[in-house]
Design a protein around this motif. Structure first.
Motif, PDB file in Angstrom:
ATOM      1  N   TYR A   1      36.452  40.950  37.273  1.00  0.00           N
ATOM      2  CA  TYR A   1      35.888  39.609  37.084  1.00  0.00           C
ATOM      3  C   TYR A   1      34.439  39.517  37.550  1.00  0.00           C
ATOM      4  CZ  TYR A   1      40.921  39.000  36.940  1.00  0.00           C
ATOM      5  OH  TYR A   1      42.255  39.156  36.646  1.00  0.00           O
TER       6      TYR A   1
ATOM      7  N   CYS B   1      43.187  46.865  27.757  1.00  0.00           N
ATOM      8  CA  CYS B   1      41.930  46.764  28.505  1.00  0.00           C
ATOM      9  C   CYS B   1      41.045  47.984  28.266  1.00  0.00           C
ATOM     10  CB  CYS B   1      42.210  46.631  30.002  1.00  0.00           C
ATOM     11  SG  CYS B   1      42.875  45.043  30.519  1.00  0.00           S
TER      12      CYS B   1
ATOM     13  N   TYR C   1      49.239  46.182  28.687  1.00  0.00           N
ATOM     14  CA  TYR C   1      48.029  45.414  28.984  1.00  0.00           C
ATOM     15  C   TYR C   1      46.905  46.334  29.445  1.00  0.00           C
ATOM     16  CZ  TYR C   1      51.017  41.242  28.847  1.00  0.00           C
ATOM     17  OH  TYR C   1      51.876  40.248  28.456  1.00  0.00           O
TER      18      TYR C   1
ATOM     19  N   LYS D   1      33.972  38.518  23.742  1.00  0.00           N
ATOM     20  CA  LYS D   1      35.256  39.032  24.214  1.00  0.00           C
ATOM     21  C   LYS D   1      35.026  40.129  25.247  1.00  0.00           C
ATOM     22  CE  LYS D   1      38.233  37.975  20.290  1.00  0.00           C
ATOM     23  NZ  LYS D   1      39.239  38.499  19.348  1.00  0.00           N
TER      24      LYS D   1
ATOM     25  N   CYS E   1      37.444  42.250  28.738  1.00  0.00           N
ATOM     26  CA  CYS E   1      38.777  42.674  29.184  1.00  0.00           C
ATOM     27  C   CYS E   1      39.478  41.632  30.047  1.00  0.00           C
ATOM     28  CB  CYS E   1      38.663  43.981  29.976  1.00  0.00           C
ATOM     29  SG  CYS E   1      37.870  45.331  29.102  1.00  0.00           S
ATOM     30  N   GLU E   2      38.853  40.494  30.287  1.00  0.00           N
ATOM     31  CA  GLU E   2      39.370  39.579  31.304  1.00  0.00           C
ATOM     32  C   GLU E   2      40.770  39.061  30.989  1.00  0.00           C
ATOM     33  OE1 GLU E   2      38.296  35.265  33.285  1.00  0.00           O
ATOM     34  OE2 GLU E   2      36.660  36.678  32.868  1.00  0.00           O
ATOM     35  N   LYS E   3      41.007  38.623  29.757  1.00  0.00           N
ATOM     36  CA  LYS E   3      42.319  38.046  29.445  1.00  0.00           C
ATOM     37  C   LYS E   3      43.452  39.060  29.604  1.00  0.00           C
ATOM     38  CE  LYS E   3      44.939  35.460  25.990  1.00  0.00           C
ATOM     39  NZ  LYS E   3      44.899  34.811  24.645  1.00  0.00           N
ATOM     40  N   PRO E   4      43.382  40.244  28.954  1.00  0.00           N
ATOM     41  CA  PRO E   4      44.472  41.213  29.157  1.00  0.00           C
ATOM     42  C   PRO E   4      44.543  41.716  30.597  1.00  0.00           C
ATOM     43  CG  PRO E   4      42.698  42.197  27.871  1.00  0.00           C
ATOM     44  CD  PRO E   4      42.412  40.729  27.944  1.00  0.00           C
TER      45      PRO E   4
ATOM     46  N   ARG F   1      43.976  39.877  33.313  1.00  0.00           N
ATOM     47  CA  ARG F   1      44.725  38.866  34.062  1.00  0.00           C
ATOM     48  C   ARG F   1      46.225  38.999  33.797  1.00  0.00           C
ATOM     49  NH1 ARG F   1      41.802  35.280  36.782  1.00  0.00           N
ATOM     50  NH2 ARG F   1      39.652  34.850  36.134  1.00  0.00           N
ATOM     51  N   LEU F   2      46.573  39.275  32.556  1.00  0.00           N
ATOM     52  CA  LEU F   2      47.982  39.473  32.218  1.00  0.00           C
ATOM     53  C   LEU F   2      48.538  40.716  32.911  1.00  0.00           C
ATOM     54  CD1 LEU F   2      47.845  38.627  28.400  1.00  0.00           C
ATOM     55  CD2 LEU F   2      48.866  37.235  30.215  1.00  0.00           C
TER      56      LEU F   2
END
Length: 309
Positions: free
Chosen positions: A105, A170, A166, A205, A207-210, A212-213
């Motif tokens: 992040y 990433c 995930y 876009k 890598c943050e969303k995947p 976090r998952l």
């Protein structure tokens, strides 16, 4: 070598023989930077009442050598996921100047699965990452979160598969967004790679969303006080499973000229991992070959690598 916050004992940087192994003055300088990072990390943890423990080779070094294992090149610590997330919230205001708190992040594309506290005016470039995008690659210490390991083997394997999915996503995004120039794209297989990279950048876009998952999946069972814990965000491997009871308390042990918090159950932890752990067995760095420089920032090297591409 840059000025550090910590005061080094007289002669600390001198070359010496430890356990029959030559520790050069250059490596002593790297150790000094890492100890300075550790001191800053410890300061923040004490300020906010955050419990952490020495891990892996650092724990072994504290118990067996009262400092670094002579052939080791880093410091590893671990803490609960809850304390790790607390620290991540605090970090941006506490670690300033040359001290940089690196996660996905704060430094997109670094993609470690854990945090690293780095000295931005130095260099520690892993050989296999040489030439990757310009995330911070200063000398570092590793900070790992640990999570609950569910007893049910089926549930664990399902959790592992989701988390690894995930993680793979990433890595794919990092490759497409940041590193496509490093590869030779030949028609027809990879002809669209530069276009994909441009598209993802245009869409903002990353890598943050995947990611976090991925973290959420690693922490899935943390509401349960399971008998075992592990560094799941590092690796879903039973070799890293440890008894939660071993971490019920802390003992402080000398580490070079500082004090290192070690879990009270260190004997059980180290015996389970290394067997007769008091008998030194020379090994290599888990990071592989590293380009260290205590005098020049990593940005100088990245500029050099980019010119040679």
């Amino acid at each position: 070598m840059q000025k550090l916050k910590i005061d080094l004992p007289d002669g600390f940087l001198d070359e010496e023989i430890r356990e029959g192994y030559l520790v050069t003055s250059d490596m002593k300088k790297v150790w000094a930077v890492e100890l300075d990072l550790f001191a800053e990390f410890d300061r923040v943890c004490r300020k906010y009442d955050i419990t952490y423990y020495a891990d892996a080779g650092t724990m072994l070094g504290a118990v067996r050598h009262k400092g670094f294992i002579p052939w080791d090149d880093d410091i590893d610590v671990k803490l609960s996921r809850e304390n790790y997330e607390k620290l991540c919230q605090i970090a941006p205001k506490e670690f300033t100047g040359n001290y940089f708190w690196q996660t996905e992040y704060t430094d997109p594309g670094s993609l470690r699965g854990h945090a690293q506290l780095r000295n931005s005016s130095t260099t520690a470039i892993l050989e296999f990452e040489k030439g990757l995008q310009k995330f911070n690659q200063g000398i570092f210490i590793d900070i790992f979160p640990f999570d609950s390991v569910i007893d049910d083997k089926k549930l664990f394997e399902e959790q592992k598969e989701r988390a690894e999915s995930y993680r793979r996503h990433c890595l794919y995004l990092r490759d497409v967004i940041y590193n496509y120039k490093k590869k030779q794209y030949k028609f027809p297989k990879n002809i669209l790679a530069p276009l994909r990279s441009t598209y993802y950048r245009w869409k903002n876009k990353n890598c943050e969303k995947p990611y976090r998952l991925f973290e959420r999946e690693c922490a899935r069972y943390n509401s349960i006080q399971t008998p075992q814990i592990s560094l799941l965000s590092f690796q879903f491997d039973p070799i890293h499973f440890q008894s939660r009871a071993d971490y019920d308390d802390i003992v402080y042990m000398p580490f070079e000229f500082m004090q290192m918090p070690v879990p009270k159950g260190y004997n059980h932890i180290l015996t389970d991992r290394y067997g007769d752990y008091m008998k030194p067995v020379k090994g290599g760095s888990m990071h592989g070959k590293i380009i260290f420089d205590v005098d020049r920032p990593y940005t100088d090297y990245l500029e050099k690598f980019n010119k040679s591409r």
